[in-house]
Design a protein around this motif. Structure first.
Motif, short mmCIF file in Angstrom:
data_model
loop_
_atom_site.label_atom_id
_atom_site.label_comp_id
_atom_site.label_asym_id
_atom_site.label_seq_id
_atom_site.Cartn_x
_atom_site.Cartn_y
_atom_site.Cartn_z
N THR A 1 0.82 -1.21 0.00
CA THR A 1 0.00 0.00 0.00
C THR A 1 0.86 1.26 0.00
OG1 THR A 1 -0.14 -0.12 2.42
CG2 THR A 1 -1.95 -1.11 1.16
N GLU A 2 2.14 1.13 0.39
CA GLU A 2 3.04 2.28 0.38
C GLU A 2 3.50 2.63 -1.03
OE1 GLU A 2 5.75 -1.29 0.58
OE2 GLU A 2 3.77 -0.71 1.38
N ASP A 3 3.28 1.71 -2.00
CA ASP A 3 3.71 1.93 -3.38
C ASP A 3 2.64 1.38 -4.33
OD1 ASP A 3 5.21 2.54 -5.64
OD2 ASP A 3 6.42 0.70 -5.51
N PRO A 4 1.44 1.94 -4.33
CA PRO A 4 0.33 1.34 -5.09
C PRO A 4 0.49 1.44 -6.60
CG PRO A 4 -0.33 3.45 -4.16
CD PRO A 4 1.01 3.13 -3.57
N PHE A 5 1.40 2.29 -7.08
CA PHE A 5 1.61 2.39 -8.53
C PHE A 5 2.87 1.64 -8.97
CE2 PHE A 5 -0.77 6.17 -7.18
CZ PHE A 5 -1.90 6.04 -7.97
N ASP A 6 3.44 0.85 -8.06
CA ASP A 6 4.61 0.01 -8.34
C ASP A 6 5.76 0.81 -8.93
OD1 ASP A 6 3.41 -2.30 -7.39
OD2 ASP A 6 2.61 -2.88 -9.34
N LYS A 7 5.93 2.04 -8.46
CA LYS A 7 7.00 2.88 -8.98
C LYS A 7 8.37 2.40 -8.52
CE LYS A 7 4.16 7.07 -9.35
NZ LYS A 7 3.97 8.48 -8.91
N ASN A 8 8.41 1.72 -7.37
CA ASN A 8 9.69 1.28 -6.81
C ASN A 8 9.89 -0.23 -6.91
OD1 ASN A 8 10.35 3.95 -5.96
ND2 ASN A 8 8.99 3.68 -4.18
N VAL A 9 9.08 -0.90 -7.73
CA VAL A 9 9.24 -2.34 -7.94
C VAL A 9 10.25 -2.58 -9.05
CG1 VAL A 9 8.08 -4.48 -8.64
CG2 VAL A 9 6.90 -2.85 -7.14
N GLN A 10 11.18 -3.49 -8.81
CA GLN A 10 12.20 -3.82 -9.80
C GLN A 10 12.00 -5.25 -10.29
OE1 GLN A 10 16.23 -2.86 -8.57
NE2 GLN A 10 15.49 -1.23 -7.20
N TYR A 11 12.29 -5.49 -11.58
CA TYR A 11 12.06 -6.78 -12.21
C TYR A 11 13.36 -7.29 -12.83
CZ TYR A 11 7.22 -5.06 -12.02
OH TYR A 11 6.01 -4.55 -11.61
N ASP A 12 13.47 -8.63 -12.93
CA ASP A 12 14.61 -9.18 -13.64
C ASP A 12 14.28 -9.28 -15.13
OD1 ASP A 12 13.00 -11.40 -14.03
OD2 ASP A 12 14.03 -12.66 -12.57
N SER A 13 15.16 -9.87 -15.91
CA SER A 13 14.99 -9.91 -17.37
C SER A 13 13.79 -10.76 -17.79
CB SER A 13 16.26 -10.46 -18.03
OG SER A 13 16.56 -11.75 -17.52
N ASN A 14 13.32 -11.65 -16.89
CA ASN A 14 12.17 -12.49 -17.20
C ASN A 14 10.86 -11.91 -16.66
OD1 ASN A 14 13.72 -14.54 -18.48
ND2 ASN A 14 14.33 -15.31 -16.46
N GLY A 15 10.92 -10.70 -16.14
CA GLY A 15 9.72 -10.06 -15.62
C GLY A 15 9.37 -10.45 -14.20
N LYS A 16 10.24 -11.19 -13.53
CA LYS A 16 9.99 -11.59 -12.15
C LYS A 16 10.40 -10.47 -11.21
CE LYS A 16 11.01 -15.22 -8.78
NZ LYS A 16 11.77 -16.46 -8.50
N VAL A 17 9.58 -10.26 -10.18
CA VAL A 17 9.84 -9.19 -9.22
C VAL A 17 11.07 -9.53 -8.38
CG1 VAL A 17 8.91 -7.86 -7.31
CG2 VAL A 17 7.39 -8.63 -9.14
N LEU A 18 11.95 -8.57 -8.26
CA LEU A 18 13.17 -8.76 -7.48
C LEU A 18 12.95 -8.40 -6.02
CD1 LEU A 18 15.79 -7.20 -9.93
CD2 LEU A 18 15.45 -9.64 -9.45
N VAL A 19 13.62 -9.12 -5.16
CA VAL A 19 13.64 -8.78 -3.74
C VAL A 19 14.67 -7.68 -3.52
CG1 VAL A 19 14.15 -9.62 -1.41
CG2 VAL A 19 12.91 -11.08 -3.03
N THR A 20 14.23 -6.58 -2.93
CA THR A 20 15.10 -5.43 -2.67
C THR A 20 14.86 -4.97 -1.23
OG1 THR A 20 13.44 -3.83 -3.40
CG2 THR A 20 14.91 -4.73 -5.10
#
Length: 690
Positions: free
Chosen positions: A639-658
């Motif tokens: 809920t702190e990032d509802p537009f996924d502006k700070n979500v990072q993905y790998d080359s296969n589109g999988k969400v990275l743990v950060t």
């Protein structure tokens, strides 16, 4: 095949004074319970018939039943009906549908006075705003109904029967509010104008709080402002021929999301909110033709416009449905015939890819003409058989045939056995039925061209009535059911956490089980309505059996009522209980529970009836203060990032743990199975003038 137990109201006795002898109490109990059991129903066979005489089992619920736990909409009221569960589909905007025997909302056809008013785009909103003061009863058919009612009636039918204006009170009012400052008002007024009688109803609901008890920065319950006006007319004609029509208009403004949201943020990416404007108009009626044969012309029309914003995702849709049906009702010796011609036209347009061809807008226009015939043969007082057949031609999918068979064996007045079987079909439009496809939190993927769903359904129903010498009445209704689907369309939330993948199942799907409804009436004013349903719902592909998301194995409902006549006080204790359901997680590292717990929603109400024409009631809802947040770190992810502006993905589109995203999640609102509204008090007043 596994079995499940469901509950049904069989008697309805709320009486008895201490001065009445046991013999008198016994006589009254028998008379009142028989009146309830012999109530006239129409949903099972499309013609008026006493409930006990119908070959098709129909459950009947009167306003008295729903008054035991007053609600602001019929959607909420159905939570106390056995085998029927209102299911929330969005943790923010709180839209939902109705599950019958574990089947999702699109398999349930919802009608007003037998007309297909609630379907497709309006499914999640159509059960709101129907003034409770205008409802005569609600009839529920669990099982095959496509042979009479067509598409959507695969899993069951909910038919809302409105009051006959001639029998309605001159004025009625029901107003209540809760400690959460929800306010609901239902008003009804009857007019007599020459040879016509008119019943005007108004429903107004308002909830405008931004409560955030789970401290995630988002609203726990969607704010709503809704008004609905309903007007029904009955015309007096020669030979008591029927002519009635009704109109309804509804407007609703609802929003949920970040507690800081205001309308100036609508559609933007600064503060997240889900805002939905809904405008809806309905017309329905029946006219008996002035002929020697019994010919009935029925018609309905709906217009539904929706302007929605799910964050930055815009969903603007317009739907129009026209329906016309002519039926012929005839008795010939032992044969009770019904035949009909029907035609349905659906116009649907939105701003998604669903109605776009080669980058040009291409609204969907569907014709569904057809005819049906049924013959109910009465061999003798004990045995009846019903044969039915419906043929439809869908302008997109072609020919559709749905047969039906029903058998009733009345062993005696206290033991009745029924068997029903039939096939069903359903034409699917994902964008009008699955809210998760619209939230913007996941990409929608259609894996192939979707074919219509087909089903085979059978159920066995047994009613047992027992009258004890002490005056106690016991009614038991048990139903075993079985539904098998081919071409069932399934939604895959698990292959890719950023997508919802839709495709026809490569195999089959099952919904089977047994339900039992029990009604116990004591002569001292104590009454129990108990119900339980056990079901096995599964999808089977390549020999692998899997339970769908948000599907419980067991539900139970109860209503315990006691009337203290000397002080004019009635006490109602109602509730339900649900077994665990599989929930949609985003990944293996998602910290939320993969299954819901056993949970129960319980309510108590006290009603004072000592003032003429008035009822004063108050009570507490959700006595156990249950919310889905219990034992969960959060419900809505990120809920702190509802537009996924700070979500990072790998080359296969999988969400990275950060460090900013330790669980590797995206914003998602689909983890929801019940209301996030906790314990609250309510207070209300009813008035009826005859």
């Amino acid at each position: 095949m596994k079995y499940l137990f469901s509950v049904l109201l069989i008697g309805n006795i709320l009486f008895s004074q201490s001065t009445i002898s046991n013999l008198e109490k016994d006589s009254i109990a028998k008379k009142d319970s028989q009146n309830q059991l012999n109530e006239v129903v129409v949903s099972g066979t499309l013609k008026p018939v006493k409930r006990l005489e119908s070959t098709v089992p129909v459950e009947v619920y009167s306003p008295i039943f729903f008054k035991k736990n007053p609600t602001a909409s019929i959607y909420e009221a159905l939570q106390n009906v056995n085998g029927v569960r209102p299911q929330l589909n969005c943790g923010i905007c709180n839209t939902g549908d109705i599950h019958i025997n574990g089947l999702e909302g699109p398999y349930t056809s919802v009608m007003i006075d037998g007309m297909p008013i609630v379907s497709s785009l309006s499914t999640v909103y159509g059960l709101s705003g129907i003034p409770n003061s205008l409802v005569e009863r609600i009839e529920i058919v669990k099982g095959p109904a496509s042979s009479l009612y067509g598409s959507e009636a695969v899993g069951g039918l909910i038919n809302i029967i409105t009051k006959n204006p001639s029998n309605a009170p001159l004025f009625s009012a029901d107003v209540f509010s809760t400690s959460w400052l929800e306010t609901n008002a239902d008003l009804g007024v009857k007019f007599n104008i020459k040879k016509t009688t008119s019943l005007l109803g108004l429903n107004y609901y308002n909830y405008n709080q931004t409560i955030d008890n789970d401290h995630d920065g988002f609203t726990d319950v969607t704010a709503q402002n809704r008004i609905s006006v309903f007007n029904k007319w009955n015309f007096s004609r020669e030979q008591n021929r029927l002519f009635t029509f009704a109109v309804r208009g509804m407007y609703e403004d609802r929003w949920g999301g970040d507690v800081r949201w205001e309308k100036k943020y609508r559609g933007g990416d600064e503060i997240y909110g889900e805002s939905i404007y809904t405008k809806r108009g309905e017309l329905l009626g029946s006219y008996q033709l002035p002929t020697t044969e019994k010919l009935m012309l029925s018609f309905s029309g709906t217009m539904h416009f929706q302007d929605s914003r799910y964050g930055t995702t815009s969903y603007i849709a317009n739907q129009k449905i026209g329906f016309l049906q002519l039926t012929w009702d005839k008795k010939l010796g032992k044969n009770d015939l019904l035949a009909g011609l029907a035609s349905r036209y659906t116009f649907y347009d939105d701003n998604t890819a669903a109605t776009t061809t080669l980058n040009e807008n291409n609204p969907e226009k569907t014709w569904l003409p057809g005819f049906f015939v049924q013959d109910e043969i009465t061999f003798n007082e004990k045995h009846k058989v019903l044969f039915g057949l419906r043929y439809d031609y869908n302008s997109i999918h072609g020919n559709i045939l749905t047969p039906r068979l029903a058998y009733k064996w009345k062993m005696n007045d206290n033991n009745i056995l029924r068997f029903n079987a039939g096939t069903g079909f359903r034409i699917v439009n994902l964008f009008t039925e699955d809210h998760a496809a619209l939230t913007g939190s996941r990409e929608v993927v259609i894996a192939n061209n979707l074919d219509p769903e087909k089903s085979f359904n059978a159920n066995l129903n047994y009613i047992k009535k027992i009258y004890f010498s002490s005056g106690i009445f016991l009614g038991i209704e048990t139903t075993a059911f079985y539904t098998r689907f081919s071409n069932k369309i399934v939604s895959d939330y698990e292959t890719d956490p950023n997508k919802i993948i839709y495709e026809n199942i490569d195999g089959y799907a099952l919904s089977q089980g047994i339900s039992c409804n029990m009604d116990i009436n004591f002569t001292n004013g104590l009454k129990f309505i108990l119900g339980a349903t056990y079901m096995d719902v599964s999808n089977v592909e390549n020999g692998v059996k899997e339970t769908p998301l948000l599907t419980e194995n067991f539900t139970g409902t109860w209503a315990v009522s006691y009337k203290i006549n000397p002080i004019d006080l009635a006490i109602d204790y109602t509730g339900n209980v649900y077994s665990p359901m599989k929930l949609p997680l985003l990944s293996e590292s998602d910290p939320r529970n993969p299954n819901s717990p056993w949970y129960s929603l319980q309510n108590i109400q006290f009603t004072y009836t000592g003032w003429k024409n008035f009822e004063l009631y108050l009570g507490i809802k959700n006595l156990l203060n249950f919310t889905p947040k219990r034992n969960n770190p959060f419900l809505i992810s990120r809920t702190e990032d509802p537009f996924d502006k700070n979500v990072q993905y790998d080359s296969n589109g999988k969400v990275l743990v950060t460090p900013d995203n330790p669980y590797g999640l995206t914003f998602d609102t689909t983890y929801v199975y019940g209301s996030n509204q906790g314990i609250r008090g309510f207070f209300g007043l009813r008035y009826n003038l005859y």
